[in-house]
Design a protein around this motif. Structure first.
Motif, PDB file in Angstrom:
ATOM      1  N   ALA A   1      38.907  45.839  50.093  1.00 40.39           N
ATOM      2  CA  ALA A   1      38.269  46.809  49.197  1.00 40.39           C
ATOM      3  C   ALA A   1      38.344  46.394  47.734  1.00 40.39           C
ATOM      4  N   SER A   2      39.329  45.587  47.372  1.00 43.44           N
ATOM      5  CA  SER A   2      39.483  45.116  45.981  1.00 43.44           C
ATOM      6  C   SER A   2      40.333  43.853  46.014  1.00 43.44           C
ATOM      7  N   GLY A   3      40.448  43.199  44.870  1.00 38.20           N
ATOM      8  CA  GLY A   3      41.338  42.046  44.783  1.00 38.20           C
ATOM      9  C   GLY A   3      42.779  42.444  45.064  1.00 38.20           C
ATOM     10  N   MET A   4      43.179  43.619  44.568  1.00 36.30           N
ATOM     11  CA  MET A   4      44.564  44.042  44.789  1.00 36.30           C
ATOM     12  C   MET A   4      44.827  44.403  46.253  1.00 36.30           C
ATOM     13  N   ALA A   5      43.813  44.917  46.976  1.00 36.51           N
ATOM     14  CA  ALA A   5      43.995  45.156  48.415  1.00 36.51           C
ATOM     15  C   ALA A   5      44.227  43.825  49.124  1.00 36.51           C
TER      16      ALA A   5
ATOM     17  N   LEU B   1      51.715  36.613  35.716  1.00 38.99           N
ATOM     18  CA  LEU B   1      50.810  37.175  36.722  1.00 38.99           C
ATOM     19  C   LEU B   1      49.993  38.308  36.125  1.00 38.99           C
ATOM     20  N   PHE B   2      48.841  38.547  36.761  1.00 37.63           N
ATOM     21  CA  PHE B   2      48.043  39.744  36.536  1.00 37.63           C
ATOM     22  C   PHE B   2      48.967  40.960  36.713  1.00 37.63           C
ATOM     23  N   GLY B   3      48.859  41.958  35.828  1.00 36.47           N
ATOM     24  CA  GLY B   3      49.789  43.081  35.817  1.00 36.47           C
ATOM     25  C   GLY B   3      49.978  43.756  37.171  1.00 36.47           C
ATOM     26  N   SER B   4      48.902  43.978  37.905  1.00 37.43           N
ATOM     27  CA  SER B   4      49.022  44.665  39.199  1.00 37.43           C
ATOM     28  C   SER B   4      49.715  43.788  40.239  1.00 37.43           C
ATOM     29  N   CYS B   5      49.518  42.466  40.165  1.00 36.32           N
ATOM     30  CA  CYS B   5      50.233  41.554  41.076  1.00 36.32           C
ATOM     31  C   CYS B   5      51.728  41.642  40.803  1.00 36.32           C
ATOM     32  N   LEU B   6      52.085  41.684  39.525  1.00 36.23           N
ATOM     33  CA  LEU B   6      53.485  41.804  39.139  1.00 36.23           C
ATOM     34  C   LEU B   6      54.072  43.108  39.698  1.00 36.23           C
TER      35      LEU B   6
ATOM     36  N   PHE C   1      51.469  32.553  43.487  1.00 40.68           N
ATOM     37  CA  PHE C   1      51.180  32.284  42.078  1.00 40.68           C
ATOM     38  C   PHE C   1      49.681  32.306  41.832  1.00 40.68           C
ATOM     39  N   GLU C   2      49.313  32.501  40.555  1.00 36.74           N
ATOM     40  CA  GLU C   2      47.921  32.347  40.136  1.00 36.74           C
ATOM     41  C   GLU C   2      47.748  30.896  39.711  1.00 36.74           C
ATOM     42  N   SER C   3      46.757  30.209  40.246  1.00 37.36           N
ATOM     43  CA  SER C   3      46.612  28.778  39.952  1.00 37.36           C
ATOM     44  C   SER C   3      46.336  28.560  38.465  1.00 37.36           C
TER      45      SER C   3
ATOM     46  N   ASN D   1      43.548  32.810  43.304  1.00 37.41           N
ATOM     47  CA  ASN D   1      42.746  31.723  42.739  1.00 37.41           C
ATOM     48  C   ASN D   1      41.576  32.235  41.904  1.00 37.41           C
ATOM     49  N   VAL D   2      41.695  33.455  41.375  1.00 38.09           N
ATOM     50  CA  VAL D   2      40.570  34.112  40.702  1.00 38.09           C
ATOM     51  C   VAL D   2      40.004  33.261  39.564  1.00 38.09           C
ATOM     52  N   PHE D   3      40.893  32.762  38.677  1.00 37.46           N
ATOM     53  CA  PHE D   3      40.411  32.037  37.501  1.00 37.46           C
ATOM     54  C   PHE D   3      39.822  30.672  37.874  1.00 37.46           C
TER      55      PHE D   3
ATOM     56  N   ALA E   1      30.687  45.898  41.459  1.00 34.47           N
ATOM     57  CA  ALA E   1      31.478  46.482  42.545  1.00 34.47           C
ATOM     58  C   ALA E   1      32.858  45.837  42.651  1.00 34.47           C
ATOM     59  N   LEU E   2      33.803  46.584  43.237  1.00 37.64           N
ATOM     60  CA  LEU E   2      35.130  46.049  43.528  1.00 37.64           C
ATOM     61  C   LEU E   2      35.116  45.371  44.893  1.00 37.64           C
ATOM     62  N   GLY E   3      35.885  44.309  45.017  1.00 36.41           N
ATOM     63  CA  GLY E   3      36.036  43.667  46.318  1.00 36.41           C
ATOM     64  C   GLY E   3      37.074  42.581  46.238  1.00 36.41           C
ATOM     65  N   GLY E   4      37.531  42.141  47.414  1.00 33.94           N
ATOM     66  CA  GLY E   4      38.495  41.044  47.460  1.00 33.94           C
ATOM     67  C   GLY E   4      38.394  40.330  48.782  1.00 33.94           C
TER      68      GLY E   4
ATOM     69  N   ASN F   1      36.821  43.183  32.116  1.00 32.34           N
ATOM     70  CA  ASN F   1      36.481  42.408  33.315  1.00 32.34           C
ATOM     71  C   ASN F   1      36.404  40.931  32.922  1.00 32.34           C
ATOM     72  N   LEU F   2      36.235  40.075  33.898  1.00 30.95           N
ATOM     73  CA  LEU F   2      36.009  38.659  33.601  1.00 30.95           C
ATOM     74  C   LEU F   2      35.148  38.080  34.704  1.00 30.95           C
ATOM     75  N   GLY F   3      34.541  36.923  34.418  1.00 28.00           N
ATOM     76  CA  GLY F   3      33.679  36.291  35.417  1.00 28.00           C
ATOM     77  C   GLY F   3      32.274  36.865  35.427  1.00 28.00           C
TER      78      GLY F   3
HETATM   79  C1  LIG Z   1      41.274  41.081  38.649  1.00 30.41           C
HETATM   80  C2  LIG Z   1      42.361  40.317  39.261  1.00 30.41           C
HETATM   81  C3  LIG Z   1      43.036  40.810  40.394  1.00 30.41           C
HETATM   82  C4  LIG Z   1      42.737  42.165  40.992  1.00 30.41           C
HETATM   83  O1  LIG Z   1      41.435  42.310  41.432  1.00 30.41           O
HETATM   84  P1  LIG Z   1      40.719  43.758  41.561  1.00 30.41           P
HETATM   85  O2  LIG Z   1      39.433  43.419  42.244  1.00 30.41           O
HETATM   86  O3  LIG Z   1      40.569  44.303  40.191  1.00 30.41           O
HETATM   87  O4  LIG Z   1      41.608  44.609  42.408  1.00 30.41           O
HETATM   88  C5  LIG Z   1      44.045  40.029  40.925  1.00 30.41           C
HETATM   89  N1  LIG Z   1      44.388  38.836  40.384  1.00 30.41           N
HETATM   90  C6  LIG Z   1      43.758  38.335  39.306  1.00 30.41           C
HETATM   91  C7  LIG Z   1      44.162  37.008  38.774  1.00 30.41           C
HETATM   92  C8  LIG Z   1      42.719  39.050  38.702  1.00 30.41           C
HETATM   93  O5  LIG Z   1      42.115  38.549  37.630  1.00 30.41           O
END
Ligand SMILES: *Cc1c(COP(=O)(O)O)cnc(C)c1O
Length: 397
Positions: free
Chosen positions: A84-88, A110-115, A153-155, A184-186, A216-219, A336-338
């Motif tokens: 449903a999202s990146g965090m899911a 790390l991204f705040g929510s990952c932390l 980790f985030e690459s 690997n978002v970035f 939209a949100l997704g992961g 947002n980014l990307g």
């Molecule tokens: C945005 C982001 C997330 C979370 O993604 P959402 O789709 O907002 O839940 C996780 N990790 C990184 C590195 C992000 O930039």
């Protein structure tokens, strides 16, 4: 689909399923359920669903399956599960595989929510988490123990764009059999070669470059068929973090153009970073794809181009950063980014606002730092906009 197809062909045709109408553009199967011809057929499908048979949209759906197959083809993994999202995806991958008593080593930046997931959630259920400086292989070596189950980790870390050497960390982690999970978002799935370099599981927030137009949100979680269908799917389908068919359709259409977009964005980012190198209003210009970046060789080896995000550190601290942001005319202030639209963020007062000052300082999140997600506008217009805003911010250069 041919395994030998090049990336851009896979992005347009990978995973396509056509209905009896033979539509050209992928259909949105906006249905949560599926009809069985007989009671016996329903029983049989619940016992063992075939590869293209569906039961309930939380378990799977044809549009979602198209997205999963297309991105798995791009990343080069056996399978994928859309969330449903990146965090899911982040919380799902970790929670699905960990249990009380397990040990995890994670990069600190790390991204705040990952932390939050690693520091506040997993530890509540008896998982021990050690944090390291992701760029320091000695710290990884010291922290990884025989009972370490996973490293995370985030690459490329947000927002300071430090690059973690995927191959080197994977080698250390694999000595004790730990699973290497890379956010690997970035790097984007276009520049990523994470699996080839040793990652076991790759995660994306599809909200970012995969949608690419801020809708939209997704992961997505990518890995071996055994990990995705044996470990991730049972957890996700019963706990509810699945992607909606409508969002899957947006992400599927986003994948068709992602290679064109992120290549243009990365080329624009390099041109901007180059134009700003010796600007007197800037203390630092950070772009992993620029030859001046301390990890330029690693970036080239790991992902070819440097991604779509730049960080600028303004000489005059937060006041100068705010004057700069407020003077921008093309670049938007958002978080947002990307996106196709260029977006600037002041991490210290927004995305990382809640971090105590000493932790911000340790992560390099200075008061003057601005994160710039480069869009697909003409680089000349972006450079002109940034230069005029730096002029407005400079004051006493
Ligand atoms: C945005 C982001 C997330 C979370 O993604 P959402 O789709 O907002 O839940 C996780 N990790 C990184 C590195 C992000 O930039």
């Amino acid at each position: 689909m041919s395994k030998d197809w090049k990336t851009r062909t896979k992005l347009v045709h990978g995973g396509t399923r056509r209905s009896q109408y033979n539509e050209v553009s992928e259909a949105i199967f906006l249905t949560q359920g599926f009809v069985y011809d007989t009671a016996e057929a329903a029983e049989a499908r619940f016992l063992q669903a075939g590869p293209d048979e569906f039961i309930y949209a939380r378990y799977g759906n044809p549009t979602v399956a198209m997205f999963e197959d297309r991105i798995a083809a791009l990343e080069g993994t056996e399978d994928a599960f859309a969330t449903a999202s990146g965090m899911a995806a982040v919380s799902g991958a970790l929670t699905a595989m960990l249990k009380a008593g397990d040990h995890v080593v994670a990069a600190r930046a790390l991204f705040g929510s990952c932390l939050y997931v690693l520091e506040e959630v997993l530890t509540r259920f008896g998982v021990e988490v050690s944090f390291v400086d992701g760029t320091d292989l000695g710290q990884w070596r010291a922290a990884i123990r025989p009972e370490t189950r996973a490293v995370f980790f985030e690459s490329i870390a947000n927002p300071t764009l430090d690059v973690v050497d995927i191959g080197a960390v994977a080698e250390i982690a694999h000595e004790v059999g730990a699973t290497v999970i890379v956010d690997n978002v970035f790097a984007t799935p276009v520049f990523s070669r994470a699996v080839e370099q040793g990652a076991n599981v790759v995660i994306y927030s599809a909200t970012k470059h995969i949608d690419g137009q801020g809708r939209a949100l997704g992961g997505v979680i990518l890995g071996t068929r055994e990990f995705i269908r044996g470990t991730v799917e049972p957890y996700m389908k019963h706990t509810g973090g699945s992607m909606s068919p409508f969002n899957a359709w947006i992400m599927l259409k986003g994948l068709e153009t992602i290679a064109l977009r992120v290549n243009a964005q990365a080329d624009g980012a390099l041109a901007i970073a180059d134009a700003l190198q010796d600007h007197p209003a800037l203390a630092r210009v950070i772009y992993p794809g620029h030859p001046a970046h301390a990890q330029a060789d690693l970036v080239k080896r790991q992902m070819g181009k440097g991604g779509t995000v730049i960080a600028l550190d303004l000489q005059g601290g937060q006041e100068a950063a705010f004057r700069f942001l407020n003077a921008l005319e093309v670049v938007l202030i958002s978080n947002n980014l990307g996106d196709a639209k260029s977006i600037a963020t002041h991490p210290a007062t927004t995305t990382h606002q809640r971090l105590p000052e000493d932790r911000k300082a340790a992560l390099g999140i200075t008061p003057g730092l601005v994160r710039l997600s480069v869009g697909i506008e003409a680089p000349e217009d972006l450079i002109a906009d940034i230069l005029q805003a730096l002029g407005a911010a400079g004051g006493k250069q």
